[in-house]
Design a protein around this motif. Sequence first.
Motif, PDB file in Angstrom:
ATOM      1  N   HIS A   1      98.887  43.456  19.292  1.00 12.66           N
ATOM      2  CA  HIS A   1      98.416  43.283  17.916  1.00 12.66           C
ATOM      3  C   HIS A   1      98.533  41.828  17.462  1.00 12.66           C
ATOM      4  CE1 HIS A   1     102.671  44.402  17.720  1.00 12.66           C
ATOM      5  NE2 HIS A   1     102.745  43.728  16.590  1.00 12.66           N
ATOM      6  N   VAL A   2      99.418  41.065  18.082  1.00 11.66           N
ATOM      7  CA  VAL A   2      99.497  39.631  17.764  1.00 11.66           C
ATOM      8  C   VAL A   2      98.266  38.923  18.319  1.00 11.66           C
ATOM      9  CG1 VAL A   2     100.805  37.509  18.117  1.00 11.66           C
ATOM     10  CG2 VAL A   2     102.011  39.641  17.728  1.00 11.66           C
ATOM     11  N   CYS A   3      97.847  39.304  19.518  1.00  6.86           N
ATOM     12  CA  CYS A   3      96.678  38.679  20.142  1.00  6.86           C
ATOM     13  C   CYS A   3      95.415  38.901  19.321  1.00  6.86           C
ATOM     14  CB  CYS A   3      96.481  39.219  21.553  1.00  6.86           C
ATOM     15  SG  CYS A   3      97.752  38.656  22.714  1.00  6.86           S
ATOM     16  N   LYS A   4      95.355  40.001  18.592  1.00  6.43           N
ATOM     17  CA  LYS A   4      94.194  40.296  17.753  1.00  6.43           C
ATOM     18  C   LYS A   4      94.249  39.561  16.418  1.00  6.43           C
ATOM     19  CE  LYS A   4      93.807  44.834  19.836  1.00  6.43           C
ATOM     20  NZ  LYS A   4      94.038  46.266  19.652  1.00  6.43           N
ATOM     21  N   SER A   5      95.376  38.977  16.109  1.00  4.07           N
ATOM     22  CA  SER A   5      95.559  38.270  14.843  1.00  4.07           C
ATOM     23  C   SER A   5      94.956  36.869  14.921  1.00  4.07           C
ATOM     24  CB  SER A   5      97.049  38.171  14.528  1.00  4.07           C
ATOM     25  OG  SER A   5      97.280  37.267  13.483  1.00  4.07           O
ATOM     26  N   PRO A   6      94.334  36.403  13.839  1.00  4.26           N
ATOM     27  CA  PRO A   6      93.800  35.035  13.847  1.00  4.26           C
ATOM     28  C   PRO A   6      94.908  33.981  13.869  1.00  4.26           C
ATOM     29  CG  PRO A   6      93.504  36.049  11.694  1.00  4.26           C
ATOM     30  CD  PRO A   6      94.019  37.118  12.600  1.00  4.26           C
ATOM     31  N   ARG A   7      96.149  34.369  13.566  1.00  2.00           N
ATOM     32  CA  ARG A   7      97.281  33.442  13.555  1.00  2.00           C
ATOM     33  C   ARG A   7      98.154  33.592  14.799  1.00  2.00           C
ATOM     34  NH1 ARG A   7      96.780  29.679   9.763  1.00  2.00           N
ATOM     35  NH2 ARG A   7      99.017  29.447   9.820  1.00  2.00           N
ATOM     36  N   SER A   8      97.606  34.116  15.887  1.00  2.00           N
ATOM     37  CA  SER A   8      98.399  34.399  17.085  1.00  2.00           C
ATOM     38  C   SER A   8      99.081  33.149  17.643  1.00  2.00           C
ATOM     39  CB  SER A   8      97.542  35.073  18.145  1.00  2.00           C
ATOM     40  OG  SER A   8      96.500  34.230  18.559  1.00  2.00           O
ATOM     41  N   GLY A   9      98.399  32.036  17.627  1.00  2.00           N
ATOM     42  CA  GLY A   9      98.988  30.793  18.135  1.00  2.00           C
ATOM     43  C   GLY A   9     100.232  30.394  17.365  1.00  2.00           C
ATOM     44  N   ASP A  10     100.170  30.566  16.043  1.00  2.00           N
ATOM     45  CA  ASP A  10     101.332  30.247  15.210  1.00  2.00           C
ATOM     46  C   ASP A  10     102.498  31.186  15.501  1.00  2.00           C
ATOM     47  OD1 ASP A  10      99.883  28.229  13.975  1.00  2.00           O
ATOM     48  OD2 ASP A  10      99.215  29.529  12.335  1.00  2.00           O
ATOM     49  N   VAL A  11     102.194  32.467  15.669  1.00  2.00           N
ATOM     50  CA  VAL A  11     103.248  33.453  15.943  1.00  2.00           C
ATOM     51  C   VAL A  11     103.905  33.145  17.281  1.00  2.00           C
ATOM     52  CG1 VAL A  11     103.737  35.894  16.375  1.00  2.00           C
ATOM     53  CG2 VAL A  11     102.165  35.248  14.545  1.00  2.00           C
ATOM     54  N   PHE A  12     103.102  32.900  18.318  1.00  2.00           N
ATOM     55  CA  PHE A  12     103.661  32.591  19.628  1.00  2.00           C
ATOM     56  C   PHE A  12     104.462  31.292  19.595  1.00  2.00           C
ATOM     57  CE2 PHE A  12     100.118  35.257  21.576  1.00  2.00           C
ATOM     58  CZ  PHE A  12     100.946  36.345  21.746  1.00  2.00           C
ATOM     59  N   LYS A  13     104.014  30.325  18.826  1.00  2.00           N
ATOM     60  CA  LYS A  13     104.755  29.065  18.719  1.00  2.00           C
ATOM     61  C   LYS A  13     106.122  29.304  18.098  1.00  2.00           C
ATOM     62  CE  LYS A  13     104.742  24.481  16.742  1.00  2.00           C
ATOM     63  NZ  LYS A  13     104.192  23.596  15.749  1.00  2.00           N
ATOM     64  N   ARG A  14     106.173  30.088  17.029  1.00  2.00           N
ATOM     65  CA  ARG A  14     107.463  30.366  16.382  1.00  2.00           C
ATOM     66  C   ARG A  14     108.376  31.177  17.307  1.00  2.00           C
ATOM     67  NH1 ARG A  14     104.016  30.687  11.838  1.00  2.00           N
ATOM     68  NH2 ARG A  14     103.763  32.926  12.115  1.00  2.00           N
ATOM     69  N   LEU A  15     107.816  32.151  18.020  1.00  2.00           N
ATOM     70  CA  LEU A  15     108.634  32.939  18.938  1.00  2.00           C
ATOM     71  C   LEU A  15     109.170  32.081  20.077  1.00  2.00           C
ATOM     72  CD1 LEU A  15     106.588  36.259  19.126  1.00  2.00           C
ATOM     73  CD2 LEU A  15     108.760  35.878  17.938  1.00  2.00           C
ATOM     74  N   ALA A  16     108.379  31.096  20.512  1.00  2.00           N
ATOM     75  CA  ALA A  16     108.817  30.197  21.582  1.00  2.00           C
ATOM     76  C   ALA A  16     109.979  29.321  21.142  1.00  2.00           C
ATOM     77  CB  ALA A  16     107.654  29.328  22.051  1.00  2.00           C
ATOM     78  N   GLN A  17     110.099  29.093  19.844  1.00  2.00           N
ATOM     79  CA  GLN A  17     111.151  28.217  19.327  1.00  2.00           C
ATOM     80  C   GLN A  17     112.464  28.942  19.064  1.00  2.00           C
ATOM     81  OE1 GLN A  17     109.142  26.645  15.898  1.00  2.00           O
ATOM     82  NE2 GLN A  17     108.304  24.921  17.040  1.00  2.00           N
ATOM     83  N   ILE A  18     112.485  30.265  19.181  1.00  2.00           N
ATOM     84  CA  ILE A  18     113.708  31.021  18.902  1.00  2.00           C
ATOM     85  C   ILE A  18     114.706  30.797  20.024  1.00  2.00           C
ATOM     86  CG2 ILE A  18     114.678  33.342  18.708  1.00  2.00           C
ATOM     87  CD1 ILE A  18     112.144  34.165  17.273  1.00  2.00           C
ATOM     88  N   PRO A  19     115.912  30.360  19.681  1.00  2.00           N
ATOM     89  CA  PRO A  19     116.943  30.181  20.715  1.00  2.00           C
ATOM     90  C   PRO A  19     117.524  31.538  21.107  1.00  2.00           C
ATOM     91  CG  PRO A  19     117.798  29.559  18.564  1.00  2.00           C
ATOM     92  CD  PRO A  19     116.352  29.927  18.369  1.00  2.00           C
ATOM     93  N   ILE A  20     117.202  32.026  22.278  1.00  2.00           N
ATOM     94  CA  ILE A  20     117.582  33.365  22.718  1.00  2.00           C
ATOM     95  C   ILE A  20     119.096  33.541  22.757  1.00  2.00           C
ATOM     96  CG2 ILE A  20     117.499  34.992  24.654  1.00  2.00           C
ATOM     97  CD1 ILE A  20     114.902  34.815  23.068  1.00  2.00           C
ATOM     98  N   ASP A  21     119.825  32.542  23.240  1.00  2.00           N
ATOM     99  CA  ASP A  21     121.270  32.695  23.328  1.00  2.00           C
ATOM    100  C   ASP A  21     121.910  32.854  21.951  1.00  2.00           C
ATOM    101  OD1 ASP A  21     120.485  30.055  22.852  1.00  2.00           O
ATOM    102  OD2 ASP A  21     122.324  29.216  23.678  1.00  2.00           O
ATOM    103  N   VAL A  22     121.379  32.174  20.945  1.00  2.00           N
ATOM    104  CA  VAL A  22     121.888  32.322  19.581  1.00  2.00           C
ATOM    105  C   VAL A  22     121.425  33.644  18.983  1.00  2.00           C
ATOM    106  CG1 VAL A  22     121.839  31.320  17.262  1.00  2.00           C
ATOM    107  CG2 VAL A  22     121.978  29.836  19.249  1.00  2.00           C
ATOM    108  N   CYS A  23     120.223  34.083  19.356  1.00  2.00           N
ATOM    109  CA  CYS A  23     119.686  35.332  18.844  1.00  2.00           C
ATOM    110  C   CYS A  23     120.500  36.520  19.350  1.00  2.00           C
ATOM    111  CB  CYS A  23     118.224  35.475  19.259  1.00  2.00           C
ATOM    112  SG  CYS A  23     117.329  36.734  18.379  1.00  2.00           S
TER     113      CYS A  23
END
Length: 107
Positions: free
Chosen positions: A74-96
Amino acid sequence: MASAFTRVFYLLLLADLYSCVVVRDGAFSFSLDDVKKLKDLLPVDLSKFSPRMAAMDGSSSVCANNELPEVFGHVCKSPRSGDVFKRLAQIPIDVCEICAYAACSGC
């Protein structure tokens, strides 16, 4: 006997709680394991590109990947998919994993 059963029960409960960490981005929510899989699939570090570049390069190649977890469909179908993937890429997994990041909840 009851003591051993109780210990096993609490260990299973703890394992279940660990797996319920949820990462949220706007209206989208994903399990932490799915975000880890997404980070492995990202072709480049999207955080180093402008939002326009990330939307053009990052989301199209990620969405075309057959290994992408279904929850990102459903993110891929969103016109803002690039922004969503960029924000998810920035999440520090170890802190999360210890829920010290605002986008993560469920601990």
